[in-house]
Design an enzyme around this catalytic site. Sequence first.
Site, PDB file in Angstrom:
ATOM      1  N   ASN A  49      -5.394  -1.637   5.786  1.00 17.73           N
ATOM      2  CA  ASN A  49      -5.675  -0.667   4.727  1.00 17.73           C
ATOM      3  C   ASN A  49      -6.110  -1.414   3.475  1.00 17.73           C
ATOM      4  OD1 ASN A  49      -3.240  -1.167   2.981  1.00 17.73           O
ATOM      5  ND2 ASN A  49      -2.225  -0.623   4.910  1.00 17.73           N
ATOM      6  N   ASP A  54       1.007   3.717   9.174  1.00 19.35           N
ATOM      7  CA  ASP A  54       1.758   4.838   9.752  1.00 19.35           C
ATOM      8  C   ASP A  54       1.604   4.874  11.274  1.00 19.35           C
ATOM      9  OD1 ASP A  54       2.801   5.820   7.380  1.00 19.35           O
ATOM     10  OD2 ASP A  54       0.933   6.846   6.904  1.00 19.35           O
ATOM     11  N   LYS A  70      12.213  11.695   2.211  1.00 20.41           N
ATOM     12  CA  LYS A  70      12.696  10.329   2.441  1.00 20.41           C
ATOM     13  C   LYS A  70      14.029  10.061   1.752  1.00 20.41           C
ATOM     14  CE  LYS A  70       8.060   8.618   3.232  1.00 20.41           C
ATOM     15  NZ  LYS A  70       7.465   7.449   3.865  1.00 20.41           N
TER      16      LYS A  70
HETATM   17  N1  CTP Z   1       6.585   3.667   4.157  1.00 21.70           N
HETATM   18  C1  CTP Z   1       7.493   3.009   4.958  1.00 21.70           C
HETATM   19  N2  CTP Z   1       7.301   2.937   6.298  1.00 21.70           N
HETATM   20  C2  CTP Z   1       6.233   3.506   6.864  1.00 21.70           C
HETATM   21  C3  CTP Z   1       5.309   4.202   6.064  1.00 21.70           C
HETATM   22  C4  CTP Z   1       5.510   4.263   4.722  1.00 21.70           C
HETATM   23  O1  CTP Z   1       8.466   2.478   4.414  1.00 21.70           O
HETATM   24  N3  CTP Z   1       6.073   3.385   8.167  1.00 21.70           N
HETATM   25  C5  CTP Z   1       6.866   3.723   2.727  1.00 21.70           C
HETATM   26  C6  CTP Z   1       5.814   3.055   1.852  1.00 21.70           C
HETATM   27  O2  CTP Z   1       6.134   1.694   1.610  1.00 21.70           O
HETATM   28  C7  CTP Z   1       5.907   3.876   0.582  1.00 21.70           C
HETATM   29  C8  CTP Z   1       6.299   5.254   1.057  1.00 21.70           C
HETATM   30  O3  CTP Z   1       6.864   5.079   2.365  1.00 21.70           O
HETATM   31  O4  CTP Z   1       6.912   3.389  -0.276  1.00 21.70           O
HETATM   32  C9  CTP Z   1       5.224   6.268   1.135  1.00 21.70           C
HETATM   33  O5  CTP Z   1       4.161   5.799   1.905  1.00 21.70           O
HETATM   34  P1  CTP Z   1       2.989   6.771   2.287  1.00 21.70           P
HETATM   35  O6  CTP Z   1       2.072   6.083   3.238  1.00 21.70           O
HETATM   36  O7  CTP Z   1       2.396   7.365   1.043  1.00 21.70           O
HETATM   37  O8  CTP Z   1       3.840   7.932   2.986  1.00 21.70           O
HETATM   38  P2  CTP Z   1       3.942   8.418   4.455  1.00 21.70           P
HETATM   39  O9  CTP Z   1       5.365   8.620   4.786  1.00 21.70           O
HETATM   40  O10 CTP Z   1       3.194   7.493   5.322  1.00 21.70           O
HETATM   41  O11 CTP Z   1       3.265   9.828   4.350  1.00 21.70           O
HETATM   42  P3  CTP Z   1       1.738  10.246   4.563  1.00 21.70           P
HETATM   43  O12 CTP Z   1       1.020   9.046   5.073  1.00 21.70           O
HETATM   44  O13 CTP Z   1       1.852  11.335   5.540  1.00 21.70           O
HETATM   45  O14 CTP Z   1       1.252  10.712   3.224  1.00 21.70           O
END
Ligand code: CTP
Length: 419
Positions: free
Chosen positions: A210, A279, A341
């Site tokens: 990313n 993700d 979360k």
């Molecule tokens: N995060 C994490 N573990 C993952 C994905 C995300 O700990 N597998 C953490 C990131 O470090 C960040 C927060 O969750 O602090 C939000 O990440 P984001 O990518 O915005 O959220 P997602 O839960 O992935 O939601 P979405 O992609 O559906 O918006």
Amino acid sequence: MKVTVGVSGGVAAYKAAELVRALQQQALDVHVAMTQAAQQFVRPLTFAALTGHRVITGLWDSDGATPNAASSIEHIAEAQSCDALLIAPATADILAKMAHGIADDFLTTMYLATAAPVIVAPAMNVQMWEHPATQTNIATLQARGVRLVPPESGYLACGMTGSGRLAESDPIVRAVLEALHRRHDLAQETVLVTAGGTREPIDPVRYIGNRSSGKMGYALAEAARQRGARVLLISAPTQLQPPAGCEMIPVMTADEMRAAVLHHLSQATLVIKAAAVADFRPRIQADQKIKRSGPLTLELEPTQDILAEVVQRRNPGTLVIGFAAETNQPLKHGRGKLERKGADAIVLNDVSREGIGFESDRNAVTFLTPSTAIDLPEMSKRALADRILDEALMLRHPRNVLSEVAANAATSHTPAHRH
Ligand code: CTP
């Protein structure tokens, strides 16, 4: 921030090497200037190797007669560019010169030319230290704003016992930090920061990644370290130099990041998850490079949500701050993420905005807690890091409205808007 350490000539000159290291541990850029006498005790090369900078050794060329064209103005440049001047060890001689405005070498000339705070850490024989001439010079310098780190008592190189031994590195470093107005409000904290974008391998040469540069996470690590915290920086690959003094734990994938975070979690008092964690990862990772032969379908499986797991497994009292990168309806999605979360706060990034976020050195965010949304307007990521840490600390020690008004009136930083 840049600190120039002026080393004057005494047996304690060798201790300046340890001092330089201790200052570097505070993420300070340390430069060294030595008097002629100091060079009799330690070679400039020692300090050049430690600092990575040329050591300033004199106002004059090696013949000692002609002013060196470059260095004759160098003391002015050095005096103007340093944020603090520390003279350690300071001999009776240099203190006397400073007190009387004598400027006959680089260091004394620089002292007169600098507007930066000056700290002296004397070291000398006990009788020299206690002599009324030295004490009067010290009093004169202190009256002019020079900060003193007094020598300690003990066995001296001259064979006598008494006051005159160079202070330990700790109090000297503290005096420098105070002179720099560095806050030391995180000295009791162990801050775990995740940074960068994870990479999920498709085959031995390709990965899903990313656009995260890691700059925000590294700025947070640097800010926390400079405010006295122990910092564990768990970082996916970036192009950045790790901030000085941080314990660096490199990882590649979301799984590796999860393992590293959970391994160190029990030590952390504050967790900041600035990393952009994948993700999804390819369900199967090919052993060999996938050949180009028609269309390819990758099957992806979700990674585990590290943030949610950290919230579940943290020690009581450990604060957990997440990040959220959103492209539409940021406030709504940010709030949803915060609730889902269970973090104490989410730093909300609207990544659809031009010129900020991702690779940029600047950013603007909203610090979301279950009850507030605090806009932190556009500023450098380094400045923002301090504001995020301020807000995080406030979760632990909420200040009342009156003290907040007083604090806002007293500081000149960019105001935050609370909704
Ligand atoms: N995060 C994490 N573990 C993952 C994905 C995300 O700990 N597998 C953490 C990131 O470090 C960040 C927060 O969750 O602090 C939000 O990440 P984001 O990518 O915005 O959220 P997602 O839960 O992935 O939601 P979405 O992609 O559906 O918006």
